[in-house]
Design a protein around this motif. Structure first.
Motif, mmCIF file in Angstrom:
data_model
loop_
_atom_site.group_PDB
_atom_site.id
_atom_site.type_symbol
_atom_site.label_atom_id
_atom_site.label_comp_id
_atom_site.label_asym_id
_atom_site.label_seq_id
_atom_site.Cartn_x
_atom_site.Cartn_y
_atom_site.Cartn_z
ATOM 1 N N MET A 63 21.597 41.323 55.037
ATOM 2 C CA MET A 63 22.571 41.680 54.005
ATOM 3 C C MET A 63 22.479 40.686 52.853
ATOM 4 S SD MET A 63 26.675 42.069 54.341
ATOM 5 C CE MET A 63 26.959 40.328 54.330
ATOM 6 N N GLU A 64 22.471 41.193 51.667
ATOM 7 C CA GLU A 64 22.436 40.312 50.506
ATOM 8 C C GLU A 64 23.803 40.397 49.808
ATOM 9 O OE1 GLU A 64 20.352 40.350 46.133
ATOM 10 O OE2 GLU A 64 19.639 41.703 47.698
ATOM 11 N N ILE A 65 24.321 39.239 49.490
ATOM 12 C CA ILE A 65 25.638 39.252 48.851
ATOM 13 C C ILE A 65 25.485 38.816 47.404
ATOM 14 C CG2 ILE A 65 27.926 38.194 48.865
ATOM 15 C CD1 ILE A 65 27.212 37.760 51.932
ATOM 16 N N ARG A 66 26.014 39.609 46.514
ATOM 17 C CA ARG A 66 25.894 39.262 45.095
ATOM 18 C C ARG A 66 27.274 39.099 44.488
ATOM 19 N NH1 ARG A 66 22.154 44.135 43.329
ATOM 20 N NH2 ARG A 66 20.600 44.025 44.969
ATOM 21 N N PRO A 67 27.803 37.882 44.494
ATOM 22 C CA PRO A 67 29.113 37.718 43.878
ATOM 23 C C PRO A 67 29.004 37.723 42.355
ATOM 24 C CG PRO A 67 28.371 35.646 44.823
ATOM 25 C CD PRO A 67 27.255 36.616 44.956
ATOM 26 N N CYS A 68 29.846 38.467 41.703
ATOM 27 C CA CYS A 68 29.831 38.519 40.242
ATOM 28 C C CYS A 68 31.184 38.012 39.780
ATOM 29 C CB CYS A 68 29.632 39.950 39.750
ATOM 30 S SG CYS A 68 28.326 40.806 40.601
ATOM 31 N N ARG A 69 31.388 36.709 39.877
ATOM 32 C CA ARG A 69 32.712 36.148 39.591
ATOM 33 C C ARG A 69 33.207 36.525 38.195
ATOM 34 N NH1 ARG A 69 32.047 31.672 43.076
ATOM 35 N NH2 ARG A 69 31.790 32.797 45.001
ATOM 36 N N GLU A 70 32.268 36.460 37.232
ATOM 37 C CA GLU A 70 32.719 36.643 35.859
ATOM 38 C C GLU A 70 33.215 38.061 35.597
ATOM 39 O OE1 GLU A 70 28.347 37.389 36.041
ATOM 40 O OE2 GLU A 70 29.734 35.986 36.933
ATOM 41 N N THR A 71 32.797 39.015 36.432
ATOM 42 C CA THR A 71 33.252 40.385 36.212
ATOM 43 C C THR A 71 34.298 40.804 37.240
ATOM 44 O OG1 THR A 71 31.547 41.246 37.629
ATOM 45 C CG2 THR A 71 31.016 41.119 35.289
ATOM 46 N N ASN A 72 34.726 39.877 38.059
ATOM 47 C CA ASN A 72 35.629 40.100 39.179
ATOM 48 C C ASN A 72 35.265 41.325 40.022
ATOM 49 O OD1 ASN A 72 36.813 42.147 37.659
ATOM 50 N ND2 ASN A 72 38.898 41.599 38.228
ATOM 51 N N SER B 64 53.834 35.998 27.287
ATOM 52 C CA SER B 64 53.518 34.666 26.765
ATOM 53 C C SER B 64 52.735 33.791 27.756
ATOM 54 C CB SER B 64 54.814 33.944 26.387
ATOM 55 O OG SER B 64 55.620 33.833 27.547
ATOM 56 N N LYS B 65 52.694 34.210 29.023
ATOM 57 C CA LYS B 65 52.064 33.379 30.062
ATOM 58 C C LYS B 65 50.552 33.261 29.864
ATOM 59 C CE LYS B 65 53.816 33.184 34.727
ATOM 60 N NZ LYS B 65 54.119 34.045 35.850
ATOM 61 N N LYS B 66 50.030 32.042 30.018
ATOM 62 C CA LYS B 66 48.570 31.845 29.985
ATOM 63 C C LYS B 66 48.009 32.260 31.336
ATOM 64 C CE LYS B 66 46.925 28.982 26.415
ATOM 65 N NZ LYS B 66 47.437 30.012 25.538
ATOM 66 N N ARG B 67 46.916 33.004 31.332
ATOM 67 C CA ARG B 67 46.357 33.459 32.606
ATOM 68 C C ARG B 67 44.902 33.066 32.719
ATOM 69 N NH1 ARG B 67 50.297 37.365 31.326
ATOM 70 N NH2 ARG B 67 51.901 37.271 32.938
ATOM 71 N N LYS B 68 44.457 32.931 34.006
ATOM 72 C CA LYS B 68 43.136 32.331 34.202
ATOM 73 C C LYS B 68 41.964 33.304 34.023
ATOM 74 C CE LYS B 68 43.112 32.854 39.223
ATOM 75 N NZ LYS B 68 43.203 32.233 40.528
ATOM 76 N N ILE B 69 42.267 34.566 33.789
ATOM 77 C CA ILE B 69 41.153 35.493 33.536
ATOM 78 C C ILE B 69 41.342 36.174 32.183
ATOM 79 C CG2 ILE B 69 40.504 35.893 35.948
ATOM 80 C CD1 ILE B 69 42.057 38.533 35.816
ATOM 81 N N ASP B 70 40.289 36.802 31.743
ATOM 82 C CA ASP B 70 40.256 37.359 30.396
ATOM 83 C C ASP B 70 41.435 38.296 30.104
ATOM 84 O OD1 ASP B 70 37.975 37.536 28.197
ATOM 85 O OD2 ASP B 70 39.110 39.438 28.291
ATOM 86 N N SER B 71 41.970 38.182 28.903
ATOM 87 C CA SER B 71 43.174 38.950 28.556
ATOM 88 C C SER B 71 42.900 40.463 28.542
ATOM 89 C CB SER B 71 43.729 38.492 27.217
ATOM 90 O OG SER B 71 42.767 38.732 26.232
ATOM 91 N N GLY C 183 51.254 43.023 38.887
ATOM 92 C CA GLY C 183 51.684 41.661 39.215
ATOM 93 C C GLY C 183 50.501 40.722 39.349
ATOM 94 N N PHE C 184 50.648 39.560 38.713
ATOM 95 C CA PHE C 184 49.596 38.548 38.823
ATOM 96 C C PHE C 184 50.266 37.194 39.054
ATOM 97 C CE2 PHE C 184 45.727 36.232 37.233
ATOM 98 C CZ PHE C 184 44.831 36.803 38.125
ATOM 99 N N GLY C 185 51.199 37.200 40.008
ATOM 100 C CA GLY C 185 51.877 35.961 40.393
ATOM 101 C C GLY C 185 51.110 35.329 41.539
ATOM 102 N N CYS C 186 51.885 34.682 42.407
ATOM 103 C CA CYS C 186 51.287 33.942 43.521
ATOM 104 C C CYS C 186 50.353 34.838 44.368
ATOM 105 C CB CYS C 186 52.451 33.391 44.343
ATOM 106 S SG CYS C 186 51.973 32.531 45.806
ATOM 107 N N VAL C 187 50.850 35.984 44.800
ATOM 108 C CA VAL C 187 50.046 36.829 45.693
ATOM 109 C C VAL C 187 48.957 37.569 44.900
ATOM 110 C CG1 VAL C 187 50.088 38.667 47.434
ATOM 111 C CG2 VAL C 187 52.001 37.081 47.256
ATOM 112 N N GLY C 188 49.288 38.017 43.691
ATOM 113 C CA GLY C 188 48.306 38.729 42.868
ATOM 114 C C GLY C 188 47.083 37.865 42.591
#
Ligand code: HSE
Length: 424
Positions: free
Chosen positions: A1-10, A68-75, A37-42
């Motif tokens: 099995m080959e795994i290809r993580p594409c973090r930048e595209t989630n 107004s919240k800053k988020r860690k992924i692209d807006s 929701g993109f809080g703790c669990v999201g």
């Protein structure tokens, strides 16, 4: 099995080059998610999804409230309009992870009416609206999965549903609120004050936005409501069920427990006795040597006792971003093989739509009751006092109390009594 993580595209993709044995999931289905929701669990889900090695899923849009919240992924992932997700016709799953139970119910029911499968971890929303949500699943032939709603990372709901589907269960009980357990653990181990320990639980992201839900035992109650459905096939309304929490616990209570080789744990219990069920949430002195004694910090544990399997305990992290995110991920993954809860016990336990098992509130419990003002004991129907201690700093009785009378202090934030079940 080959795994290809594409973090930048989630998007995480895993490809199997060798054929899998018959019956195993081939993961050839790309799942498209709409996330509320993109809080703790999201955020936890987002991370575990990106590290998943087998699930091929993409988050199409995330609906959030706070502009107004800053988020860690692209807006570009975010929207503030729920219609951007609910009106999309290319989604396989709506994942609901918001805080507001009423709004969550609107979102979840609309998605189900649109024929979309839903994953949620919102125990309050589920427990308060279960009959409607059950009907919507049947009517629209959609799945509603909610493993993350009880016990965090512990796979208890699917186990009750599948593994214990034919077992005659006698009881399901456990520590179901990570925050309360975190608080009593810090008070005992680190001598931390109640207020500081609560703040620590909030800082860790374990507590609800309104922590009264945690420390008052409401969160545990929503969870035991859900476990009662899957263990015994009985739907109860949360306000039928008694919950008292650890909000009044003091070092004196913890010391009382310690001197007797016990610990204070907030325990939710559902037992089947004949054709009745007894369900409640109360602090309990648990004995050293029993399974719940060493469940500390944010850990949860669920004990299941069946007629043939006897007693089994499942334990794991009950709160926090990743543990809950992992349970949500498992539900999303289950949808890839069209999993739905069958609710066999629920269908069996009803006759003409009415539950065969009745909720029993007519029994007695042996309780430790610490009080400031002895007059407050009059709120409870005490049938006998086995022990009474009075001093300048500490007053308590160990007494047998009619369970029904505990509703007189239920939901009363000003209540000064601390009530804790004495083990038999
Ligand atoms: N507030 C909850 C708890 C979160 O402390 O257990 C997990 O359901």
């Amino acid at each position: 099995m080959e795994i290809r993580p594409c973090r930048e595209t989630n998007i995480v993709q895993a490809y199997f080059h060798t054929p899998l044995p018959n019956g195993l999931l081939t993961m050839d289905k790309q799942i498209k998610l709409g996330l509320f929701g993109f809080g703790c669990v999201g955020q936890g889900l987002y991370d575990v999804l990106n590290h998943s090695q087998v699930l091929e899923a993409s988050v199409e849009k995330i609906c959030v409230k706070d502009r107004s919240k800053k988020r860690k992924i692209d807006s570009s992932y975010f929207t503030f309009d729920k219609a951007d997700i609910l009106s999309r016709d290319n989604l396989d799953v709506v994942v609901e992870l918001i805080d507001d139970a009423d709004e969550a119910f609107k979102i979840v029911s609309e998605a189900m009416r649109n024929g979309v499968n839903v994953v949620t971890a919102n125990k309050k929303m589920l427990a308060e609206n279960f009959e409607t949500l059950y009907a919507l699943q049947k009517e629209h032939n959609v799945a509603l999965l909610y493993e993350g709603s009880a016990g965090g990372s512990i796979p208890i709901i699917r186990n009750l549903e599948e593994y214990y589907d034919n077992e005659l269960l006698d009881h399901v009980e456990g520590i179901l609120n990570g925050s309360s357990n975190y608080i009593t653990t810090l008070m005992e181990f680190d001598k931390m004050s109640y207020a500081d320990a609560l703040q620590a639980a909030q800082d860790k992201g374990f507590a609800e936005s309104d922590p009264w839900l945690d420390v008052g035992g409401f969160d545990s109650k929503f969870k035991i409501c859900l476990l009662t459905i899957h263990a015994f096939g009985v739907i109860l309304k949360p306000d039928q069920i008694l919950n008292l929490g650890i909000n009044n616990v003091t070092f004196d209570d913890i010391q009382f427990a310690k001197q007797r080789n016990k610990r204070i744990k907030l325990v939710a219990k559902a037992s089947k006795i004949g054709d009745t069920v007894q369900v409640y949430v109360l602090p309990r002195f648990v004995d050293q040597g029993t399974a719940l004694y060493n469940i500390n910090y944010e850990y949860n544990a669920v004990e299941v006792e069946g007629a043939y399997s006897d007693r089994q305990t499942l334990a794991g992290k009950g709160a926090g971003s990743y543990p809950t995110g992992s349970a949500v991920l498992s539900d999303i993954s289950a949808l890839t093989y069209d999993y739905k809860y069958a609710y066999k016990k629920l269908d069996k336990s009803r006759s003409n739509g009415r539950p065969k098992l009745k909720l029993d509130k007519d029994f007695e419990l042996k309780l430790y009751i610490r009080f400031n003002n002895r007059e407050d004991l009059k709120k409870l129907d005490i049938t006998s006092i086995e022990e009474e201690y009075r001093s300048a700093n500490l007053n308590y009785v160990v007494a047998n109390v009619k369970f029904n009378s505990l509703f007189n202090v239920y939901n009363d934030r000003a209540n000064e009594l601390f009530v804790c079940v004495m083990p038999d």
